[in-house]
Every structure is written in structure tokens, then in C-alpha cells.
Write an enzyme that holds these catalytic residues in place. Structure first.
Site, PDB file in Angstrom:
ATOM      1  N   HIS A  54       0.595  -1.105  -0.024  1.00  0.00           N
ATOM      2  CA  HIS A  54       0.090  -0.058   0.033  1.00  0.00           C
ATOM      3  C   HIS A  54       0.933   1.330  -0.155  1.00  0.00           C
ATOM      4  O   HIS A  54       0.733   2.283  -0.693  1.00  0.00           O
ATOM      5  CB  HIS A  54      -0.934   0.000   1.154  1.00  0.00           C
ATOM      6  N   GLU A  55       2.004   1.179   0.807  1.00  0.00           N
ATOM      7  CA  GLU A  55       2.776   2.258   0.993  1.00  0.00           C
ATOM      8  C   GLU A  55       3.677   2.672  -0.256  1.00  0.00           C
ATOM      9  O   GLU A  55       3.743   3.833  -0.678  1.00  0.00           O
ATOM     10  CB  GLU A  55       3.729   2.349   2.007  1.00  0.00           C
ATOM     11  N   GLU A  83      -5.642   7.072  -0.736  1.00  0.00           N
ATOM     12  CA  GLU A  83      -5.601   5.830  -0.060  1.00  0.00           C
ATOM     13  C   GLU A  83      -6.460   4.862  -0.564  1.00  0.00           C
ATOM     14  O   GLU A  83      -5.878   3.576  -0.779  1.00  0.00           O
ATOM     15  CB  GLU A  83      -6.381   6.080   1.439  1.00  0.00           C
ATOM     16  N   ASP A  98      -4.704   1.273  -1.873  1.00  0.00           N
ATOM     17  CA  ASP A  98      -5.159   0.058  -1.538  1.00  0.00           C
ATOM     18  C   ASP A  98      -5.569  -0.797  -2.950  1.00  0.00           C
ATOM     19  O   ASP A  98      -5.091  -1.842  -2.819  1.00  0.00           O
ATOM     20  CB  ASP A  98      -6.550   0.167  -0.822  1.00  0.00           C
ATOM     21  N   HIS A 135       1.385   4.531  -2.803  1.00  0.00           N
ATOM     22  CA  HIS A 135       1.917   5.906  -2.867  1.00  0.00           C
ATOM     23  C   HIS A 135       3.022   6.540  -3.822  1.00  0.00           C
ATOM     24  O   HIS A 135       3.039   7.555  -4.475  1.00  0.00           O
ATOM     25  CB  HIS A 135       1.890   6.438  -1.408  1.00  0.00           C
TER      26      HIS A 135
END
Length: 424
Positions: free
Chosen positions: A284-285, A362, A366, A288
Site C-alpha cells: 500500500h505504501e 488511500e 489500496d 503511494h
């Protein structure tokens, strides 16, 4: 007739206090609900829900008291002219110690020293209660009183070392800036932010936490393999001893260009027993990073900073603004403080807009982790973190839309559970 800036600012502050208190009351009512949201029934254990509910209600009650005290103090300071009074007192202090009170830098540093002392005194009871009563009551606080005050003293010392050169530079830039003042201020803050992003994780963060390389094993191999598959230039992989202060968990990335680093809180590794759940959180990070969210956010902040400084240059010589707040001179720092107060309405709108963008990011991160095949692990990892951190299970939609930069768990799980066809 001069515009009543001070009355308008105080009036808006009180208006926003009532509006945000209304949202807080809505959220408090949501937190009191005795049952889980329908989509979380069977997903979150009843025991964790009850503990989360008690923790959230404790924090909510504390928040009401803290916000009331804050609005009373802030309104009093502005309305009764405490700021100009304290500015004059700080000038007397400079003279008392034998320095030149006409030197604006010395005068400003004296003023800021007093403000810092005042902030520490008024903030300390709330910090102590939050840490050693609420957080301790619900099993999160792990730090001792000694560690708490040691951290506070370190923060004060760092402020004393780092603050004065920055303040002095800003004052000189404003005094010498001329027609290009906004650009010069922005350039200085841009360079400063780059320096701090470089220095903080290497020199400052280790003063408060211990960073150790993630031990060899399956978890490290999986993270390195994931990073390599995305061409993420992972230089180092650390575990931070967050458990020395709190049981809350987190993970983050930092670094420029080919020197990226990933930091896992030891609590995250402990709470997510399944390595796949930790890797899913990292995916997930990395989403980004891959989707350039960090770049977009940084650029947005720079644009907003430049616009703010542009607005400041328009009003910094406004005698009406300074007189409205009780000042008969126009110091640089005071001008910045007063300008920040006058643009509070715009700041609220910008903050709301940034929250909307952050929530969208976010969902995208995801979805990115899901496309990598981590849908199940991410789902279970998010649930595990929600449970272990005792995050609020029931949220009011108005409160969430206004305050949350991350979507509630219910919304994130719903998005993850959508079919691939619908995602596309």
C-alpha cells in the site's frame, strides 16, 4: 473606518468552534452505538469492539475539554490584547539582560522563548493526562515519566538550536525582500523543507527512537522482492522501537532519488503475525510512491506555501491590521502570525480539500496493493491494525468527511471487496 480584523478573527474562531463541536457531538453519538456497523459484524471481534468503543469515548470526552480550554485561551489572548502586551514585555526582557531591544531578531527570539514556555506549561497537563491516564488505561502507553520528560527536554533543546537561525533568516528576508519577497520566502522554505526531510530521519529521529536493520528472514526477503519488482530503490530496511512509548503501530518511507528507506514499527511486526499482512501494508505504501502521490502532495504544499506568502506580502504593511490587534509597530513575526489568523477561513477550506484528495489517494494505494495480489492480506492487515489500535469502528459521515484524511475501515474494505471488473 478601519476593518475590525481582530473582532472578525475571534468571531470566526468561535463560530468554527461551535461548528466543529457539533461535528464532535455527532461523532460522540456514533461512538456510543452499542453494535458494530453491519459490514464489520463477524470481521471485528466483539471484545475488540467493546474495548475500541471505550477507548474512543474516553478520547472523545477528553477532546471536548481540551477544545473548550483552547478556544477560551486563544480568544482571550486575541480579544484582550495579550499578544501586544507580551511583545512589549519581551522587549523589556531584552533590555534587562543588556542586549539591544531595537534589534528585531533579538526581540523576536525573546518573544518566542516566552511563547514556548507558555505553550509548554499550558500543554503539559493535557499531554500528561492523555499519555498516562487515557493511553495507559487502554494499554497503549509504554513510556515512563522519565522518558516522557526526557523527550520533552530533547524537543526543547532542538527548538533552541534550530529555531533561532530560521527565525533570523525569515526576518532578514522580509526586511530585504522587496517586490520579490514572496518568491524569496518560498525559496527559503523550500530549501529548508528539503534539508529537514534529509536531516530529520538521519540525525533527529534517532535521538528519540532506535533504528535497527530488519533481521534476515522471510519478511525481509518478501519486502525486498516486492520493492525490486516495482523498481523501488530500497537502500535500507529498518525496524523502529515504537513499543518503548506506545503500542500503536505504523510504517513509513523516506529518502530521495536512489536512497529510499522503509521503516517498520516493531509493534506492526508484532501485531501482524502473518508476514503477508505486513508486506501488504508495505505494498500500500509503495503504491503511494508508484502513483506519485508523495510528489503531488509535495507540489501542492509548495504551491499553497507560495500563495500564502503572496497573500502575506499584500497585507504585511497594513497598519490597520496591526492596530486592530493592538500593535503600534509592525514586526515581521507578528505580521506572519496575524496573517495566519486572518486567512483561517481559507485554511479550513484548503484543509477540507486536501483531506478529500488524501482519501482518494488511500483508495488508489489500496487498489494498487490489490492488483499486486495482496487483496486478502491487505484486508486482514487493515482489520488487524484497526483491532490492535482500537480505532473507532462507528464513524459519523459528516465528521469523517470533515476530519479524516484516511477513509474509515468500512469504506476501505468495501472498495477492496469490489470485483476486479468493477475496479477496472
Amino acid at each position: 473606518m478601519a476593518f475590525p480584523y481582530m473582532e472578525a478573527v475571534v468571531g470566526f474562531m468561535i463560530l468554527m468552534y461551535f461548528f466543529e463541536t457539533y461535528l464532535d457531538l455527532r461523532q460522540h453519538s456514533a461512538l456510543k452505538l452499542p453494535t458494530l456497523p453491519r459490514t464489520l459484524v463477524g470481521v471485528i471481534s466483539q471484545d475488540k469492539f467493546q474495548k475500541s468503543r471505550a477507548y474512543s469515548l474516553d478520547k472523545s470526552r477528553f477532546h471536548f475539554v481540551h477544545e473548550f480550554v483552547t478556544i477560551v485561551m486563544d480568544s482571550t489572548i486575541l480579544f484582550f490584547g495579550v499578544l501586544p502586551w507580551f511583545w512589549k514585555k519581551s522587549e523589556h526582557f531584552v533590555t534587562l539582560v543588556g542586549l539591544n531591544a531595537e534589534n528585531e531578531i533579538l526581540h523576536t527570539l525573546s518573544f518566542l522563548a516566552g511563547v514556548m514556555i507558555w505553550s509548554q506549561i499550558t500543554d503539559l497537563p493535557f499531554s500528561l493526562y492523555s499519555t498516562f491516564v487515557i493511553e495507559a488505561r487502554h494499554g497503549f502507553n509504554k513510556q515512563t515519566i522519565l522518558l516522557f520528560f526526557r523527550d520533552m527536554i530533547k524537543s526543547i533543546v532542538l527548538s533552541i538550536l534550530i529555531g533561532p537561525p530560521i527565525v533570523a533568516a525569515i526576518i532578514v528576508i522580509v526586511q530585504k525582500g522587496g517586490p520579490y519577497l514572496a518568491i524569496y520566502l518560498w525559496a527559503f522554505m523550500f530549501v529548508l523543507s528539503i534539508v529537514m526531510m534529509t536531516v530529520y530521519p538521519v540525525l533527529i529521529a534517532p535521538l528519540f527512537n532506535k533504528f535497527t536493520p530488519l533481521p534476515d528472514g522471510q519478511l525481509r526477503e518478501k519486502i525486498e522482492k516486492l520493492a525490486a519488482s516495482l523498481k523501488f530503490p530500497l537502500k535500507k530496511l529498518f525496524v523502529i522501537d515504537g513499543s518503548t512509548r506506545s503500542s500503536h503501530s505504523n510504517a513509513y518511507m523516506y529518502g530521495f532519488f536512489k536512497n529510499k528507506r522503509i521503516v517498520l514499527y516493531d509493534t506492526l511486526v508484532q501485531q501482524c503475525k502473518d508476514d503477508e499482512e505486513v508486506v501488504a501494508v508495505i505494498a500500500h505504501e509503495l503504491g503511494h510512491w508508484k502513483l506519485n502521490h508523495t510528489v503531488y502532495s509535495f507540489v501542492a504544499v509548495q504551491i499553497l506555501t507560495l500563495l500564502q506568502f503572496g497573500g502575506y506580502t499584500l497585507v504585511r504593511n497594513s497598519t490597520d491590521l496591526f492596530r486592530s490587534f493592538g500593535f503600534d509597530t509592525q514586526p515581521v513575526l507578528i505580521g506572519l502570525i496575524l496573517f495566519q489568523h486572518t486567512v483561517i477561513p481559507i485554511q479550513h477550506l484548503v484543509s477540507f480539500g486536501l483531506n478529500l484528495v488524501s482519501r482518494a489517494f488511500e483508495f488508489q494505494a489500496d487498489a494498487f496493493a490489490k492488483k499486486l495480489g495482496y487483496a486478502s492480506a491487505l484486508r486482514s492487515g487493515l482489520v488487524k491494525l484497526q483491532e490492535e489500535n482500537l480505532s473507532a469502528m462507528n464513524t459519523d459521515p459528516w465528521y469523517s468527511a470533515y476530519h479524516y484524511s484516511h477513509p474509515p475501515l468500512v469504506e476501505r474494505l468495501a472498495a477492496i471487496d469490489k470485483s476486479d471488473k468493477k475496479d477496472d
